[in-house]
Design a protein around this motif. Sequence first.
Motif, PDB file in Angstrom:
ATOM      1  N   ASP A   1       0.818  -1.452  -0.113  1.00  0.00           N
ATOM      2  CA  ASP A   1       0.064   0.049   0.001  1.00  0.00           C
ATOM      3  C   ASP A   1       0.800   1.453   0.083  1.00  0.00           C
ATOM      4  O   ASP A   1       0.474   2.156  -0.724  1.00  0.00           O
ATOM      5  N   ARG A   2       1.828   1.265   0.763  1.00  0.00           N
ATOM      6  CA  ARG A   2       2.885   2.383   0.557  1.00  0.00           C
ATOM      7  C   ARG A   2       3.573   2.746  -0.679  1.00  0.00           C
ATOM      8  O   ARG A   2       3.570   3.825  -1.047  1.00  0.00           O
ATOM      9  N   LEU A   3       3.897   1.717  -1.134  1.00  0.00           N
ATOM     10  CA  LEU A   3       4.534   1.897  -2.647  1.00  0.00           C
ATOM     11  C   LEU A   3       3.570   2.404  -3.584  1.00  0.00           C
ATOM     12  O   LEU A   3       3.890   3.111  -4.577  1.00  0.00           O
ATOM     13  N   ARG A   4       2.286   1.764  -3.611  1.00  0.00           N
ATOM     14  CA  ARG A   4       1.315   2.236  -4.518  1.00  0.00           C
ATOM     15  C   ARG A   4       0.719   3.622  -4.296  1.00  0.00           C
ATOM     16  O   ARG A   4       0.662   4.632  -5.312  1.00  0.00           O
ATOM     17  N   GLN A   5       0.797   4.279  -3.240  1.00  0.00           N
ATOM     18  CA  GLN A   5       0.461   5.454  -2.662  1.00  0.00           C
ATOM     19  C   GLN A   5       1.629   6.416  -3.418  1.00  0.00           C
ATOM     20  O   GLN A   5       1.524   7.599  -4.076  1.00  0.00           O
ATOM     21  N   ARG A   6       2.898   5.888  -3.222  1.00  0.00           N
ATOM     22  CA  ARG A   6       4.094   6.785  -3.694  1.00  0.00           C
ATOM     23  C   ARG A   6       4.138   6.945  -5.295  1.00  0.00           C
ATOM     24  O   ARG A   6       4.252   8.084  -5.941  1.00  0.00           O
TER      25      ARG A   6
ATOM     26  N   VAL B   1       2.080  14.176 -10.303  1.00  0.00           N
ATOM     27  CA  VAL B   1       2.958  15.140 -10.330  1.00  0.00           C
ATOM     28  C   VAL B   1       3.476  15.236 -11.874  1.00  0.00           C
ATOM     29  O   VAL B   1       3.412  16.473 -12.528  1.00  0.00           O
ATOM     30  N   LEU B   2       3.594  14.234 -12.501  1.00  0.00           N
ATOM     31  CA  LEU B   2       4.084  13.957 -14.035  1.00  0.00           C
ATOM     32  C   LEU B   2       2.919  14.222 -14.803  1.00  0.00           C
ATOM     33  O   LEU B   2       3.050  14.998 -15.773  1.00  0.00           O
ATOM     34  N   ALA B   3       1.691  14.179 -14.513  1.00  0.00           N
ATOM     35  CA  ALA B   3       0.561  14.513 -15.479  1.00  0.00           C
ATOM     36  C   ALA B   3       0.327  15.946 -15.271  1.00  0.00           C
ATOM     37  O   ALA B   3       0.099  16.733 -16.309  1.00  0.00           O
ATOM     38  N   ILE B   4       0.754  16.622 -13.913  1.00  0.00           N
ATOM     39  CA  ILE B   4       0.452  18.311 -13.970  1.00  0.00           C
ATOM     40  C   ILE B   4       1.686  18.748 -14.623  1.00  0.00           C
ATOM     41  O   ILE B   4       1.427  19.842 -15.490  1.00  0.00           O
ATOM     42  N   CYS B   5       2.866  18.165 -14.805  1.00  0.00           N
ATOM     43  CA  CYS B   5       3.869  18.722 -15.512  1.00  0.00           C
ATOM     44  C   CYS B   5       3.507  18.786 -16.933  1.00  0.00           C
ATOM     45  O   CYS B   5       3.732  19.702 -17.802  1.00  0.00           O
ATOM     46  N   PHE B   6       3.176  17.437 -17.403  1.00  0.00           N
ATOM     47  CA  PHE B   6       2.627  17.593 -18.905  1.00  0.00           C
ATOM     48  C   PHE B   6       1.782  18.443 -19.315  1.00  0.00           C
ATOM     49  O   PHE B   6       1.457  19.139 -20.286  1.00  0.00           O
ATOM     50  N   PHE B   7       0.648  18.741 -18.380  1.00  0.00           N
ATOM     51  CA  PHE B   7      -0.537  19.502 -18.692  1.00  0.00           C
ATOM     52  C   PHE B   7      -0.051  20.944 -18.928  1.00  0.00           C
ATOM     53  O   PHE B   7      -0.507  21.799 -19.825  1.00  0.00           O
TER      54      PHE B   7
ATOM     55  N   GLU C   1       1.431   6.698  -7.129  1.00  0.00           N
ATOM     56  CA  GLU C   1       0.092   7.486  -7.538  1.00  0.00           C
ATOM     57  C   GLU C   1       0.468   8.900  -7.454  1.00  0.00           C
ATOM     58  O   GLU C   1       0.436   9.747  -8.287  1.00  0.00           O
ATOM     59  N   SER C   2       1.323   9.319  -6.363  1.00  0.00           N
ATOM     60  CA  SER C   2       1.884  10.616  -6.192  1.00  0.00           C
ATOM     61  C   SER C   2       2.801  11.123  -7.337  1.00  0.00           C
ATOM     62  O   SER C   2       2.591  12.284  -7.830  1.00  0.00           O
ATOM     63  N   ARG C   3       3.351  10.288  -7.553  1.00  0.00           N
ATOM     64  CA  ARG C   3       4.524  10.704  -8.682  1.00  0.00           C
ATOM     65  C   ARG C   3       3.842  10.842 -10.207  1.00  0.00           C
ATOM     66  O   ARG C   3       4.167  11.666 -11.066  1.00  0.00           O
ATOM     67  N   LEU C   4       2.776   9.772 -10.478  1.00  0.00           N
ATOM     68  CA  LEU C   4       1.840   9.982 -11.765  1.00  0.00           C
ATOM     69  C   LEU C   4       1.493  11.143 -11.645  1.00  0.00           C
ATOM     70  O   LEU C   4       1.025  11.898 -12.878  1.00  0.00           O
TER      71      LEU C   4
END
Length: 599
Positions: free
Chosen positions: A42-47, A54-60, A49-52
């Motif tokens: 669960d901890r790795l999944r949450q990390r 941030v990456l989506a915000i940068c691409f946008f 998802e946070s990175r994805l």
Amino acid sequence: MTDPRRIALRPLARILDARQKGENPDAIERENLRLRHEQQRDRLRQRAESRLLVLAICFFAAFTAVGVKMTALASSEPEEPRSATSGTSIISTRADIVDRQGRVLATNLVTNALYAHPHELIDPVAAAAGLAAIFDDLDEETLLRRFGSGSRFMWVRGSISPEQQQLVHDLGEPGLLFGPREMRLYPNGAVAAHVLGGARFGEQAVNAAEIIGVAGIEAEFDEELRDPARNGAPLELSLDLTVQSAVEEVLAGGMTIMNAQGASAVLMDAHTGEVISLASLPDFDPNARPRPLLEGDPSQSPLYNRAVQGVYELGSTYKLFTVAQALEEGLVNPQTMIDTQGPLRMAGFEINDFHDYGPRLSVRDVLVQSSNIGTARLAQMIGPERQQQFLGRLGLLEALDFEMIEARQGRPLYPSNWGQLSTMTISYGHGISATQLHLAAAYATMVNGGTLVRPTLQRQLEPQLGERVISEETSVALREMLRAVVAEDEGTANLAEIAGYEVGGKTGSADKPNPNGGYYDDRVIATFASVFPSNDPQYVLVVTLDEPSISVLGETRRTAGWTAVPVAAEVIRRVAPLLGMRPQTVDPELAYSLSSASQ
């Protein structure tokens, strides 16, 4: 959230409790191990998802920025890309110069400069020999000496042709380099050379060079022609290229036939002041402008503009102004009889006529037959002060405000002590000097109805509304007299009679000043100031020949009636159709020929 690594796999209390109850302690270990793995997952999944996120915000953000920029570019005006350069920028662009019909008189040509990096030359001796063979004006020994001077940069040629560039390229020397630039080109060669003047390179860099005017229009409008705010708009002149070419061709032929040292002509619109043609011979090619004379008479240089810089005594052409003033001030009328008996003596000075015109002439005939004595009598009536004021109102006593830097040098010369004798000699054009352009402008004022006209090289769409100098009635009387000078047998310019065009005018033959003092006995400045058509003058043409001489029936003729007049007549015959003027009368045989040709 509890760190899964801190969960005990085999807690002692639970193990003891399980043994008492008969349960398997290993099950507790397996259960705790499963819980530890689930928490870590669960901890790795949450990390992740946070990175994805941030990456989506940068691409946008990136795509939004690109879209905004593309929208801004699509809605803006198109423009050429500009290269960024360091240091002071050089304005290398220069606007074209065109005639009144939009035909190019001066433009820019993309070319290259040739420079060298001597330290990069593989074989300086071969390079010097090759350049000397390509360019006639380069010396092999001089080049070789410059190559060995220790300099790391040197200019070889400011501009070269594409053919020369290829020949230099074929030398294969890496130390010979090309710098792009624009050069000034005059596609019509020597046509209108004195008006255009010429240009040269100013500040230069490897990849650019500024072009600056050195004379004529190029110098007068140098800042305007280099102004980037023009956005490529050409400078339009009042000149007509076709007319200018015809005038220069006829003038050159007349100069040869009349054995003259020089010649000049000014053709201007009598109402707008537009200079349609301005020619001075000998001339030059502004593409290869010669160097000015450093000693001797400047008028011997082809750079000398006789029409604008040349200040000459213009002889009997000034008689028109004397007659005009006498008529305007009501001192006489055209039929008033004037005493022409001579010689006329004043302060030990004798005034004579070229011919004996008898004891009396009418004011009209004083001008038509060109009587010095009769004109001097009229000047006596006018007086020194009024004469000086009248000539000053005509602009004959100051340099013209004309769009050529050379015009400032054409300052009229007149006596500081304007006494009675000066008044009499000035009345017939002696003792006062002005340029040919001064004379043309003054004649335009005399025949256009009497309003002052200033000559200009800029296109005008409306007539000038200058100061009224003489009345319409006086102007009409002067036109009739000028016509009689050409049309009547007694007139001094009957060789200017042209079938189909009514020409009026006045001749002037003045002894040429000797630089050592006094005047030459056998050298004259011959001038013919003409107007056409004389019944409603649209144009003024002034032709001047310097030291003309022609043999007629075994006699040497130098006066304007034999020299400048026929040259001016041929100019009018050539340019009148180019100006859109149709013949007023046509010979029947010519009309039949024209009709047959059209069929």
